[in-house]
Motif scaffolding. Structure first.
Motif, PDB file in Angstrom:
ATOM      1  N   UNK A  57       0.840  -1.203   0.000  1.00  0.00           N
ATOM      2  CA  UNK A  57       0.000   0.000   0.000  1.00  0.00           C
ATOM      3  C   UNK A  57       0.874   1.252   0.000  1.00  0.00           C
ATOM      4  N   UNK A  58       1.908   1.273   0.824  1.00  0.00           N
ATOM      5  CA  UNK A  58       2.792   2.444   0.890  1.00  0.00           C
ATOM      6  C   UNK A  58       3.511   2.653  -0.443  1.00  0.00           C
ATOM      7  N   UNK A  59       3.942   1.586  -1.079  1.00  0.00           N
ATOM      8  CA  UNK A  59       4.606   1.696  -2.380  1.00  0.00           C
ATOM      9  C   UNK A  59       3.654   2.230  -3.436  1.00  0.00           C
ATOM     10  N   UNK A  60       2.429   1.731  -3.451  1.00  0.00           N
ATOM     11  CA  UNK A  60       1.431   2.209  -4.411  1.00  0.00           C
ATOM     12  C   UNK A  60       1.133   3.692  -4.178  1.00  0.00           C
ATOM     13  N   UNK A  64       1.859   6.702  -6.866  1.00  0.00           N
ATOM     14  CA  UNK A  64       0.807   7.627  -7.277  1.00  0.00           C
ATOM     15  C   UNK A  64       1.227   9.075  -7.008  1.00  0.00           C
ATOM     16  N   UNK A  65       1.809   9.337  -5.864  1.00  0.00           N
ATOM     17  CA  UNK A  65       2.263  10.692  -5.535  1.00  0.00           C
ATOM     18  C   UNK A  65       3.319  11.156  -6.538  1.00  0.00           C
ATOM     19  N   UNK A  66       4.254  10.287  -6.889  1.00  0.00           N
ATOM     20  CA  UNK A  66       5.279  10.633  -7.877  1.00  0.00           C
ATOM     21  C   UNK A  66       4.666  10.887  -9.243  1.00  0.00           C
ATOM     22  N   UNK A  67       3.699  10.079  -9.620  1.00  0.00           N
ATOM     23  CA  UNK A  67       3.018  10.252 -10.903  1.00  0.00           C
ATOM     24  C   UNK A  67       2.304  11.601 -10.963  1.00  0.00           C
ATOM     25  N   UNK A  68       1.584  11.937  -9.889  1.00  0.00           N
ATOM     26  CA  UNK A  68       0.873  13.208  -9.842  1.00  0.00           C
ATOM     27  C   UNK A  68       1.826  14.404  -9.808  1.00  0.00           C
ATOM     28  N   UNK A  69       2.969  14.262  -9.163  1.00  0.00           N
ATOM     29  CA  UNK A  69       3.955  15.342  -9.103  1.00  0.00           C
ATOM     30  C   UNK A  69       4.581  15.596 -10.470  1.00  0.00           C
ATOM     31  N   UNK A  70       4.678  14.574 -11.305  1.00  0.00           N
ATOM     32  CA  UNK A  70       5.273  14.707 -12.629  1.00  0.00           C
ATOM     33  C   UNK A  70       4.344  15.428 -13.598  1.00  0.00           C
ATOM     34  N   UNK A  71       3.076  15.507 -13.274  1.00  0.00           N
ATOM     35  CA  UNK A  71       2.096  16.119 -14.196  1.00  0.00           C
ATOM     36  C   UNK A  71       2.193  17.604 -14.193  1.00  0.00           C
TER      37      UNK A  71
END
Length: 71
Positions: A57-60, A64-71
């Motif tokens: 769960x923590x990895x997911x 997700x946080x990294x993906x959203x930060x890249x946007x």
């Protein structure tokens, strides 16, 4: 990983390890555990299973946080 072998005098030598991507972690040892050693080991394995789920769960969430930060 769970390993058990006959102890030198009586019972079983049982060792629990967690294999991670880059290392292996020693969780617990039960030297000369009695024949009912699965009942001794079960609580530790239950805790490790919960830990693995929490890490997933923590990895997911981090992905997700990294993906959203890249946007």
């Amino acid at each position: 990983m769970l390993r058990w072998e006959t102890a030198p005098h009586r019972g079983w030598d049982v060792t629990a390890r967690l294999a991670l991507a880059t290392t292996e972690v020693h969780l617990a040892s039960w030297p000369a555990a009695p024949d009912n050693w699965p009942q001794l080991v079960r609580p530790t394995l239950y805790e490790v299973t919960g830990l693995c789920r929490a890490l997933l769960v923590a990895t997911a969430a981090l992905d997700l946080a990294n993906h959203l930060a890249d946007r």
